[in-house]
Design a protein around this motif. Structure first.
Motif, PDB file in Angstrom:
ATOM      1  N   ILE A 129       0.788  -1.105   0.030  1.00  0.00           N
ATOM      2  CA  ILE A 129      -0.063   0.276  -0.066  1.00  0.00           C
ATOM      3  C   ILE A 129       1.007   1.422  -0.049  1.00  0.00           C
ATOM      4  N   GLU A 177       2.608   1.795  -3.264  1.00  0.00           N
ATOM      5  CA  GLU A 177       1.919   2.098  -4.269  1.00  0.00           C
ATOM      6  C   GLU A 177       1.539   3.336  -4.375  1.00  0.00           C
ATOM      7  N   ILE A 178       1.345   3.973  -2.903  1.00  0.00           N
ATOM      8  CA  ILE A 178       1.045   5.772  -2.686  1.00  0.00           C
ATOM      9  C   ILE A 178       2.410   6.263  -3.141  1.00  0.00           C
ATOM     10  N   THR A 225       2.576   6.513  -7.004  1.00  0.00           N
ATOM     11  CA  THR A 225       1.889   7.315  -7.617  1.00  0.00           C
ATOM     12  C   THR A 225       2.371   8.945  -7.373  1.00  0.00           C
ATOM     13  N   MET A 279       5.706  -2.702  -5.097  1.00  0.00           N
ATOM     14  CA  MET A 279       4.471  -2.874  -4.654  1.00  0.00           C
ATOM     15  C   MET A 279       3.564  -4.318  -5.193  1.00  0.00           C
ATOM     16  N   TRP A 305      -5.927  -3.001  -0.023  1.00  0.00           N
ATOM     17  CA  TRP A 305      -5.010  -2.315  -0.887  1.00  0.00           C
ATOM     18  C   TRP A 305      -5.581  -1.159  -1.611  1.00  0.00           C
ATOM     19  N   SER A 306      -6.665  -1.398  -2.396  1.00  0.00           N
ATOM     20  CA  SER A 306      -7.139  -0.362  -3.291  1.00  0.00           C
ATOM     21  C   SER A 306      -8.063   0.847  -2.582  1.00  0.00           C
ATOM     22  N   GLY A 358      -5.408   2.856  -0.283  1.00  0.00           N
ATOM     23  CA  GLY A 358      -4.390   3.431  -1.260  1.00  0.00           C
ATOM     24  C   GLY A 358      -5.184   4.404  -1.902  1.00  0.00           C
ATOM     25  N   THR A 359      -6.568   4.322  -2.307  1.00  0.00           N
ATOM     26  CA  THR A 359      -7.312   5.748  -2.645  1.00  0.00           C
ATOM     27  C   THR A 359      -7.288   6.665  -1.846  1.00  0.00           C
ATOM     28  N   THR A 418      -3.887   8.310  -1.041  1.00  0.00           N
ATOM     29  CA  THR A 418      -3.643   9.083  -2.172  1.00  0.00           C
ATOM     30  C   THR A 418      -4.401  10.309  -2.361  1.00  0.00           C
TER      31      THR A 418
END
Length: 126
Positions: free
Chosen positions: A12, A15-16, A19, A44, A64-65, A68-69, A72
């Motif tokens: 996580i 991934e952030i 991004t 990631m 995770w999604s 992460g969303t 972010t």
């Protein structure tokens, strides 16, 4: 089981970071930011693939999604001074509720020893 959730946490965060560095790469026109972004996404993928060996895919992907969303969006406000609309804020609140519900339902699943099941499955495939 904790090490798999730890790996999910690393997935996580990476991934952030991937991004955020992707934004700084300006469409892959800045070499070092571009390389950092690709490195974070590779990291990631590695840690997410490790986590889903044991963590149920639906739980791992949802956390995770969702997390992460949410993070972010928060980071985009802090770092890039983006403004969230009322609808976006409401959507993020709904996501937070969804992540909490998913995590609570996962607590019941922890009674199942997924790590042991995974080891048994690997043994039977040989």
């Amino acid at each position: 089981m904790l090490k798999y959730y730890g790996a999910l946490g690393v997935a996580i965060v990476s991934e952030i970071l991937g991004t955020m560095t992707l934004k700084y790469s300006a469409g892959f026109t800045r070499l070092w930011w571009s390389l950092a972004s690709v490195a974070m996404y590779v990291m990631m993928l590695y840690f997410l693939s490790f986590a889903i060996r044991v963590v149920p895919l639906s739980v791992a992907y949802g956390l995770w999604s969702g997390i992460g969303t949410i993070l972010t969006a928060v980071m985009s406000v802090v770092l890039f001074h983006e403004v969230l609309t009322l609808g976006e804020t409401a959507g993020l609140i709904i996501l937070v509720i969804g992540v909490l519900v998913l995590n609570r339902s996962g607590e019941h699943e922890e009674e199942i020893d997924y790590e042991e099941l995974q080891i048994q499955e690997e043994f039977h495939q040989r």
